[in-house]
Design a protein around this motif. Sequence first.
Motif, PDB file in Angstrom:
ATOM      1  N   LEU A  71       0.831  -1.203   0.000  1.00 46.47           N
ATOM      2  CA  LEU A  71       0.000   0.000   0.000  1.00 46.47           C
ATOM      3  C   LEU A  71       0.870   1.259   0.000  1.00 46.47           C
ATOM      4  O   LEU A  71       0.553   2.256  -0.665  1.00 46.47           O
ATOM      5  N   GLU A  72       1.961   1.214   0.749  1.00 45.34           N
ATOM      6  CA  GLU A  72       2.886   2.336   0.759  1.00 45.34           C
ATOM      7  C   GLU A  72       3.499   2.538  -0.629  1.00 45.34           C
ATOM      8  O   GLU A  72       3.629   3.677  -1.107  1.00 45.34           O
ATOM      9  N   ASN A  73       3.847   1.443  -1.305  1.00 45.91           N
ATOM     10  CA  ASN A  73       4.390   1.540  -2.652  1.00 45.91           C
ATOM     11  C   ASN A  73       3.379   2.138  -3.624  1.00 45.91           C
ATOM     12  O   ASN A  73       3.716   3.000  -4.446  1.00 45.91           O
ATOM     13  N   LEU A  74       2.129   1.686  -3.525  1.00 45.89           N
ATOM     14  CA  LEU A  74       1.090   2.213  -4.401  1.00 45.89           C
ATOM     15  C   LEU A  74       0.889   3.713  -4.178  1.00 45.89           C
ATOM     16  O   LEU A  74       0.672   4.472  -5.130  1.00 45.89           O
ATOM     17  N   GLN A  75       0.949   4.129  -2.917  1.00 44.24           N
ATOM     18  CA  GLN A  75       0.772   5.554  -2.618  1.00 44.24           C
ATOM     19  C   GLN A  75       1.921   6.377  -3.189  1.00 44.24           C
ATOM     20  O   GLN A  75       1.709   7.467  -3.742  1.00 44.24           O
ATOM     21  N   LYS A  76       3.148   5.869  -3.077  1.00 47.57           N
ATOM     22  CA  LYS A  76       4.300   6.580  -3.629  1.00 47.57           C
ATOM     23  C   LYS A  76       4.193   6.722  -5.141  1.00 47.57           C
ATOM     24  O   LYS A  76       4.475   7.787  -5.701  1.00 47.57           O
ATOM     25  N   ILE A  77       3.779   5.655  -5.795  1.00 49.93           N
ATOM     26  CA  ILE A  77       3.629   5.695  -7.253  1.00 49.93           C
ATOM     27  C   ILE A  77       2.545   6.690  -7.649  1.00 49.93           C
ATOM     28  O   ILE A  77       2.717   7.484  -8.589  1.00 49.93           O
ATOM     29  N   SER A 137      -7.946   3.343   5.189  1.00 46.08           N
ATOM     30  CA  SER A 137      -7.261   4.152   6.196  1.00 46.08           C
ATOM     31  C   SER A 137      -5.804   4.413   5.837  1.00 46.08           C
ATOM     32  O   SER A 137      -5.164   5.304   6.409  1.00 46.08           O
ATOM     33  N   ARG A 138      -5.270   3.640   4.880  1.00 48.26           N
ATOM     34  CA  ARG A 138      -3.859   3.786   4.496  1.00 48.26           C
ATOM     35  C   ARG A 138      -3.667   4.186   3.037  1.00 48.26           C
ATOM     36  O   ARG A 138      -2.612   4.713   2.683  1.00 48.26           O
ATOM     37  N   TYR A 139      -4.672   3.924   2.231  1.00 48.01           N
ATOM     38  CA  TYR A 139      -4.576   4.246   0.804  1.00 48.01           C
ATOM     39  C   TYR A 139      -5.965   4.604   0.319  1.00 48.01           C
ATOM     40  O   TYR A 139      -6.807   3.714   0.136  1.00 48.01           O
ATOM     41  N   ASN A 140      -6.232   5.873   0.158  1.00 46.97           N
ATOM     42  CA  ASN A 140      -7.574   6.321  -0.187  1.00 46.97           C
ATOM     43  C   ASN A 140      -7.965   5.854  -1.585  1.00 46.97           C
ATOM     44  O   ASN A 140      -7.351   6.255  -2.569  1.00 46.97           O
ATOM     45  N   PHE A 141      -8.964   4.985  -1.664  1.00 44.62           N
ATOM     46  CA  PHE A 141      -9.413   4.483  -2.962  1.00 44.62           C
ATOM     47  C   PHE A 141     -10.919   4.501  -3.112  1.00 44.62           C
ATOM     48  O   PHE A 141     -11.464   4.270  -4.214  1.00 44.62           O
ATOM     49  N   ILE A 142     -11.656   4.757  -2.038  1.00 43.95           N
ATOM     50  CA  ILE A 142     -13.116   4.790  -2.108  1.00 43.95           C
ATOM     51  C   ILE A 142     -13.544   6.171  -2.591  1.00 43.95           C
ATOM     52  O   ILE A 142     -13.274   7.185  -1.944  1.00 43.95           O
ATOM     53  N   LYS A 143     -14.248   6.185  -3.723  1.00 50.09           N
ATOM     54  CA  LYS A 143     -14.698   7.447  -4.292  1.00 50.09           C
ATOM     55  C   LYS A 143     -16.065   7.779  -3.704  1.00 50.09           C
ATOM     56  O   LYS A 143     -16.970   6.953  -3.715  1.00 50.09           O
ATOM     57  N   SER A 144     -16.190   8.995  -3.197  1.00 49.19           N
ATOM     58  CA  SER A 144     -17.450   9.413  -2.583  1.00 49.19           C
ATOM     59  C   SER A 144     -18.499   9.682  -3.650  1.00 49.19           C
ATOM     60  O   SER A 144     -18.170   9.945  -4.797  1.00 49.19           O
TER      61      SER A 144
END
Length: 368
Positions: free
Chosen positions: A73-79, A361-368
Amino acid sequence: MFAFQCYPFGIPKLGRGVHKGRVKRMTIRAGESTSPNLEPVGPLNLESPVGQLLERVLQTHPHLLPATVDQQLENLQKIRDAEAKESATSSQDNLLYKRIAEVKEKERRKAVEEILYCLAVHKFVENGISMIPKIKPTSDPTGRVDFWPNQEQKLVSIHSTEALEVIQSHLSIVLGERYVGPLQNMVEIGKIKLGKLYAASIIYGYFIRRVDQRYQLEKSMNTLPKDFVENRFRDSEGKRQLWDPESMIQIPSTEFGDGFEGEMVESSDDDSYRLKSYVMHLDAETLQRYAVMRSKEAISLIEKQTQALFGKPEIKLTDDGSLETQNDEVVVISFSGMGLLILEAVAFGSFLWEAEDYVESRYNFIKS
């Protein structure tokens, strides 16, 4: 065949991050097995490099799964951050750049989807529960397909007492009188209908875990509405409310044949319907929000998990414009086996909610 490298990670518990502890570097080749005898931990075949990595970890070192998820998840956020920065300095009129960005975002969402799946499966592993494999013909002369270990106690132990009461009502509605009768009786049912029941029970488990978490929080903080117990049977004599739990989990008898429509079992115990009463006390807007799946990834996983178990139906458009199913295979299953299927589906929905909440909570992916 392709290889990718995992960034260094420690072995913290879920939610403690990955910045402390001794680290280890490892390289895993997706598509290669560290052992020819590895058994799949879930029925779904994972496709992304991240998903295949996590599947391998689940098979060989399941205790490392939480730390590996944190790192991925940290890697995905950095990318994502790097691409956003690059996009800000690039021409927005470059159609090729936009197309490449869309493809990369699709790949990330695929990785997130399979992270959710692995987190949910990891919960089964943690609780010592073997997931039901793909439903397929057996050598049994009766055609029975449900030769799975009885894991009922493990499947019910993951829920709170209040949630379990409501889930038992769900079982009584689906199985009808047979829920308290001879559960070794057999029934013939189409795979598609069984798959619909399984998928509906996943959504039900997702909803129940979501509401139960809020209920348990308010209960621990002593902020529950004071009048919800006294009013738990309000409107019970009139038309059922849209968001009455009985309406939400009603299974039409036309869908599953005779005997699949039951009645809610009344109880004199004031605690038995406490969660149900709490749900009925919530306003319609809150219930609408809680009853909807929050992410496209969760919806996709429900479909894929169901298809992994029961197969993908072939739908054909007939000459008169109606839809016709081409490959609805009829299977023989005991009512005890059907009960285990439902309990697994409810558990999967519960775990899917927790996984979705954790990843968000660690990688925001849910679109409101």
